[in-house]
Write an enzyme that holds these catalytic residues in place. Structure first.
Site, short mmCIF file in Angstrom:
data_model
loop_
_atom_site.label_atom_id
_atom_site.label_comp_id
_atom_site.label_asym_id
_atom_site.label_seq_id
_atom_site.Cartn_x
_atom_site.Cartn_y
_atom_site.Cartn_z
N ALA A 217 0.66 -1.44 -0.03
CA ALA A 217 0.07 -0.26 0.19
C ALA A 217 0.85 1.23 0.09
CB ALA A 217 -0.79 0.04 1.22
N MET A 218 0.27 2.27 -0.23
CA MET A 218 1.00 3.69 -0.44
C MET A 218 0.11 4.67 0.18
SD MET A 218 3.60 5.23 -0.94
CE MET A 218 3.70 7.25 -0.57
N GLU A 219 0.56 5.32 1.20
CA GLU A 219 -0.31 6.31 1.78
C GLU A 219 -0.59 7.86 1.16
OE1 GLU A 219 2.97 5.65 2.66
OE2 GLU A 219 4.04 7.23 3.46
N ASN A 220 -0.42 7.67 -0.15
CA ASN A 220 -0.80 9.22 -0.59
C ASN A 220 -1.80 9.70 0.05
OD1 ASN A 220 0.79 8.09 -2.92
ND2 ASN A 220 -0.94 6.99 -3.75
N GLU B 239 -1.48 2.69 6.90
CA GLU B 239 -1.50 3.68 5.84
C GLU B 239 -2.35 4.86 6.72
OE1 GLU B 239 0.42 3.46 3.80
OE2 GLU B 239 0.56 1.25 3.84
N HIS C 196 -0.42 7.25 8.94
CA HIS C 196 0.62 8.12 8.11
C HIS C 196 -0.07 9.43 7.79
CE1 HIS C 196 4.28 5.88 7.52
NE2 HIS C 196 3.62 4.97 6.74
N GLU D 141 8.07 5.37 9.20
CA GLU D 141 7.50 3.85 9.06
C GLU D 141 7.64 3.06 10.27
OE1 GLU D 141 6.18 3.14 6.65
OE2 GLU D 141 6.68 4.33 5.04
#
Ligand SMILES: *[C@@H]1O[C@H](CO)[C@@H](O)[C@H](O)[C@H]1NC(C)=O
Ligand SMILES: *[C@@H]1O[C@H](CO)[C@@H](O)[C@H](O)[C@H]1NC(C)=O
Ligand SMILES: [Zn+2]
Length: 982
Positions: free
Chosen positions: A358-361, A394, A397, A416
């Site tokens: 996943a990516m926390e954009n 995520e 973040h 992280e």
């Protein structure tokens, strides 16, 4: 970002007993291939030039480089870090991906961008990041500069693309003036490649039709591949994104949609989606997606929370669990941070091709399908746990990382490590019955102990000037950053109390919102919180305590002598004789919080600040025992005098429940590590597993299995294997019967999470090590499924194990059925289970055929190809196939290059490589394997090993030491297992 830690851990558990020679070879080659790819990036994009030959050209090399001699001093544009002369404020970016009109098979996007920036320091040079974009020329230059404030800006006299540092360089006739603001306009074309980086395309099949979507992954340095930008985390700005797309698609971005309108160009209708201006944020968190997905949302939530995925998945309800969970985690986090969610909406989207978990954009979080979609009928508890963890990570973040961002990538560990720590709190809130915090020790601490006890580990916190290149940045995306980061924060929170920790944290976030920090800022705010109260007394300041854990690598071994009352510390290394090259400003001593109990009674927390201290209260007599590091909240290992070890072991035999579950796991884990480092005899370590025949808890079991793994790797092809197998069969017997009775012969699933995992252990170990009734159970259930494929009788929790066991003992019919089901399912969790289980076959020709299939993208998604080959390679039978009859160099390099991004670009996969290659090198244990490895090295020296070179060296070193270990211990181990299995 969130790597494949949890999912891979589930697999790793299976892997534990199976790791193989093939993997290290594959990984080394994969890295070599990816480096090859990197060299060719220029070529990959060059064809774009033919799209608009009249208006655009690309200067891939600089005229001035050609003239420059290498002895000249570095120019500003050769420095990897931007000079802080220009500070961006606002980007106005339009992007126009073409998803239905590939040109000669190539998909492209066009776009333009205006960035307004303030000049901080007069300069005649503009550097802005830009990569793989084809820029339009205006009057022979790559950009148009206009002056804010009505000023006439100096003219551009020279412009080029600087490849190594990925800058667009603009030399100006005169200087930009400090305090004035300017705007820079660029127009560009890029390839919408399937490279999983920057602005890229992802493909999937729905209703038998190929679908294409466009999506982004910017972290760490690929925003510059989507539009020119000042691509460093500290250069925060506001963004206004406009996306033009075919009307059958919709667009998403960080902020809500402001308006859509129609645009007719050359008779074709397009939709223009314009988004609201974003908050002040870093470039690596920007995101925009064009897709034809469906969504669900919470109508009653105070702000918009949505789950997006392929229509089919949404209609089948696979997003429902995530929606409920995301909403309640967001609520929890608002209370935890004591700050309202900073944005108007939060979208979670599952993208079919995605390289991370996943990516926390900010506001538009992207997930791997496994990280967001849950099939209520087909998902295991493990799948559910993964999703809850990933969401919590995520979403954590969104404040810590996005609202307040590290100044530079050297502090990634804080970002992280923190999200990894908080994910346990978030999951505990949404699934209180799971007791998820108990799993922290086996998931994070024990795992990273293995890495951090090596002489070439690294400190958590690097200096800013040490992290420069993309390799440096990728180099800090590892288990140290995630797991050790989380472990030291957990230790901190535990000696401060969670309440005080949260107070300091909240004040830190409020003070620095929309800005950037270094880790010392957090220590300062925590210190303030400590100073403002009376009840918690620390022996020294937070930074004095914490810097020892963050600025020196490794961790201490704390030794308790219960006869003399002496307690002492020493830097713990798995090889005591190893040479530590890295020096430490603290001489490898730590300020250690010491929690402990005496014969089951908890004692007050103490501190060990020196190399050694004497504490009379530690002395015990008779059957009394001392147990230290309660619940393993301290990031250290523990050793005792021999009498105390013996007393602990007899307590375990007598009544293990007096010792906390995590400490039972820790006793095993510490003992095996101490034996490996030759502090205690190997038989003492093995003895810590004897009491397990009576323990049904998952945590101690998994700790034992993880540690026994080494023995299996070393001896599974020798005469020790029989007695080892018999020992495990004996130990698992009661556990198996416990579930046989309490869950109606595995038809039902226990309610507690760890009990469910214990049930898995029972099936796994019993089937793997030959308990007949387990194997009969698997084959029986699998055959039942074959008779009626529409009604799978196996609970999702047990499927991968039962499939594997059945396929291992069955023939081609069973394999073919599994393959058919694999091809038919559209649910990722199920296809992952089958993809793994198919590698369990014992017939060489089946495995060989599977190997061929795994290289065919029609059958196996390219992102899954490497892991499938690894599964096959880790099968004792498959290992030799991958090793001999299979030419990994040729074939692996011919798979689409992008699958190797796994190994060069992503965090979780890097983590996995580190985890795996160490396991692999642990397995080489004979002279012939050493020769094989040396030959492999020799044969491939001419292509070089690139970043895999240390892996190669490590593998050779490990093999030699394993040969020694086996020679030294084999007889004793054989004798122990023979005796213990009786
Ligand atoms: C952004 O650019 C578009 C055209 O590309 C223009 O219409 C719009 O006014 C610009 N917005 C701002 C805030 O400058
Ligand atoms: C940017 O591109 C869009 C789409 O081609 C166009 O409508 C817009 O006018 C362009 N902006 C500028 C400032 O040229
Ligand atoms: Zn993260």
């Amino acid at each position: 970002m969130k790597q494949g830690f949890y999912i891979s851990k589930a697999l790793a558990v299976v892997f534990v007993f199976l790791a193989v020679i093939g993997i290290v070879i594959i990984i080394s080659l994969a890295v070599v291939c990816s480096e090859e790819k990197a060299k060719n990036v220029g070529n990959a994009v060059t064809p774009i030039q033919s799209i608009r030959p009249s208006t655009s050209t690309t200067l891939w090399t600089t005229p001035s480089t050609a003239m420059m001699s290498t002895s000249q001093p570095k120019k500003t544009w050769n420095h990897i870090r931007l000079p802080m002369t220009l500070i961006p404020e606002f980007y106005n970016v339009t992007l126009w991906p073409r998803l239905t009109q590939p040109i000669n098979g190539m998909y492209i996007f066009t776009g333009n961008s205006t960035v307004r920036f303030t000049c901080k320091e007069a300069t005649n040079l503009i550097l802005i990041h830009c990569n793989m974009l084809n820029l339009t020329l205006f009057d022979g230059h790559h950009a148009i500069l206009t002056g804010g404030d009505g000023a006439n800006p100096p003219a551009i006299i020279n412009s080029w693309w600087e490849k190594d540092t990925q800058y667009l360089v603009l030399q100006l006739q005169g200087e930009l003036q400090a305090g004035k603001s300017y705007s820079l306009f660029t127009e560009f074309t890029g390839e919408l490649a399937d490279d999983l980086a920057g602005f890229y395309r992802s493909e999937y099949t729905e209703d038998g039709e190929k679908r294409i979507i466009a999506t982004t992954q910017m972290q760490p340095t690929d925003a510059r591949k989507a539009f020119p930008c000042f691509d460093e985390p500290a250069l925060k700005a506001r963004f206004s994104f406009t996306v033009i797309h075919e009307p059958q698609f919709l667009a998403l971005s960080n902020s809500p949609l402001a308006e859509t309108k129609e645009l007719i160009i050359e008779g074709i209708t397009w939709t223009v989606s314009k988004f609201e201006e974003t908050e002040i944020m870093s470039t690596y968190l920007t995101a925009f997606i064009v897709c034809d997905f469906a969504s669900i949302e919470c109508p009653t939530f105070p702000f918009q929370v949505r789950i997006w995925a392929r229509k089919e998945a949404i209609y089948k309800g696979h997003g429902n669990y995530s929606l409920k969970t995301a909403a309640s985690i967001l609520k929890y986090l608002e209370a935890y941070y004591n700050i309202s969610y900073p944005l108007p909406k939060s979208d979670q989207i599952a993208v079919p091709d995605f390289n991370f978990f996943a990516m926390e954009n900010w506001g538009l979080l992207v997930y791997h399908e496994n990280g967001l979609l849950l099939d209520p009928n087909g998902s295991s508890t493990q799948n559910k746990e993964n999703i809850a963890f990933i969401l919590a990570h995520e979403l954590a973040h969104q404040w810590f990382g996005n609202l307040v961002t590290m100044k530079w990538w050297n502090d990634l560990w804080l970002n992280e490590g923190f999200a990894t720590y908080v994910q346990y709190l978030g999951v505990d809130f949404v699934e209180p019955s799971w007791s998820i915090k108990d799993l922290f020790v086996v998931y994070e601490v024990h795992y990273v102990f293995g890495v951090d006890a090596l002489p070439y580990s690294r400190p958590l916190s690097a200096k800013e000037e040490e992290i420069n290149t993309l390799e440096d940045i990728n180099g800090v995306i590892d288990a140290i950053t995630y797991s050790k980061g989380a472990a030291v924060l957990r230790m901190l929170s535990s000696f401060l109390t969670e309440d005080l920790f949260r107070k300091g944290l909240s004040s830190y976030l409020k003070a620095f919102q929309f800005r950037n920090t270094v880790y010392l800022d957090l220590w300062n705010h925590l210190q303030q919180a400590v100073n403002e109260q009376q009840s918690i007394q620390l022996p020294t300041s937070i930074s004095d305590i914490m810097n020892r854990w963050t600025r020196q690598m490794g961790f201490p071994l704390v030794t308790f002598n219960t006869t003399s009352g002496e307690i002492s510390q020493k830097h713990f290394l798995l090889d005591q004789k190893a040479i530590v090259r890295r020096t430490s400003e603290y001489n490898y001593t730590w300020h250690i919080p010491v929690s402990w109990m005496k014969s089951g009674i908890l004692q007050p927390l103490g501190w060990l600040l020196n190399k050694s201290e004497t504490k009379p209260e530690l002395k015990v007599t008779g059957a009394e025992w001392v147990l230290a590091n309660i619940n393993v909240t301290g990031y250290y290992r523990v050793n005792y005098d021999m009498q105390n070890w013996e007393r602990l072991l007899s307590q375990l035999q007598r009544d293990h429940s007096i010792i906390p579950i995590n400490n039972r796991a820790q006793i095993i884990s510490d003992a095996f590590s101490l034996a490996q480092a030759e502090y205690i005899p190997i038989t003492l370590a093995l003895n810590t597993t004897r009491y397990l025949s009576k323990d049904t808890e998952y945590i101690p079991w998994i700790s034992a299995l993880a540690n026994l793994k080494h023995f299996f790797l070393m001896f599974d092809r020798s005469e020790v294997y029989g007695p080892m197998q018999a020992y495990l069969r004996k130990q698992v017997h009661q556990l198996y019967e416990h579930f046989e009775n309490s869950t109606e012969n595995f038809k039902e699933i226990p309610s507690a999470l760890t009990a469910q995992y214990s049930q898995r252990v029972a099936v796994w170990i019993a089937c793997e090590y030959g308990l007949k009734k387990c194997r009969d159970l698997s084959s029986g259930l699998y055959k039942q499924w074959m008779d009626k494929p529409s009604a799978n009788p196996i609970h999702p929790n047990l499927r991968s194990l039962i499939y594997c066991s059945a396929i291992a003992s069955g023939g081609v019919e069973m394999w073919d059925f599994g393959w058919k089901m694999f091809r038919n399912t559209t649910f990722t969790a199920e296809s992952d289970r089958l993809r793994y289980a198919l590698s369990c076959a014992k017939e060489p020709w089946l495995l060989n055929r599977y190997l061929e299939y795994s290289l065919n993208q029609e059958y196996i998604r390219k992102q899954d190809s490497i892991s499938t080959i690894s599964y096959i390679a880790s099968n004792v039978v498959g290992q030799s196939l991958v090793g001999t009859s299979f030419d990994p160099v040729g074939k692996l390099c011919s798979i689409s290059e992008s699958s190797f991004y796994d190994f060069s670009m992503t965090s979780y996969s890097l983590l996995n490589i580190h985890g795996r290659d160490m396991k692999v090198s642990e397995r080489f244990a004979s002279e012939s394997e050493l020769r094989q490895l040396e030959q492999f090295k020799k044969d491939n020296e001419h292509i070089g090993f690139g970043v895999a070179a240390p892996t190669m060296t490590l593998a050779l070193e490990r093999t030699r030491s394993n040969i020694k270990w086996v020679n030294k211990n084999k007889q004793e181990v054989l004798k122990w297992f023979q005796e213990a299995s009786e």
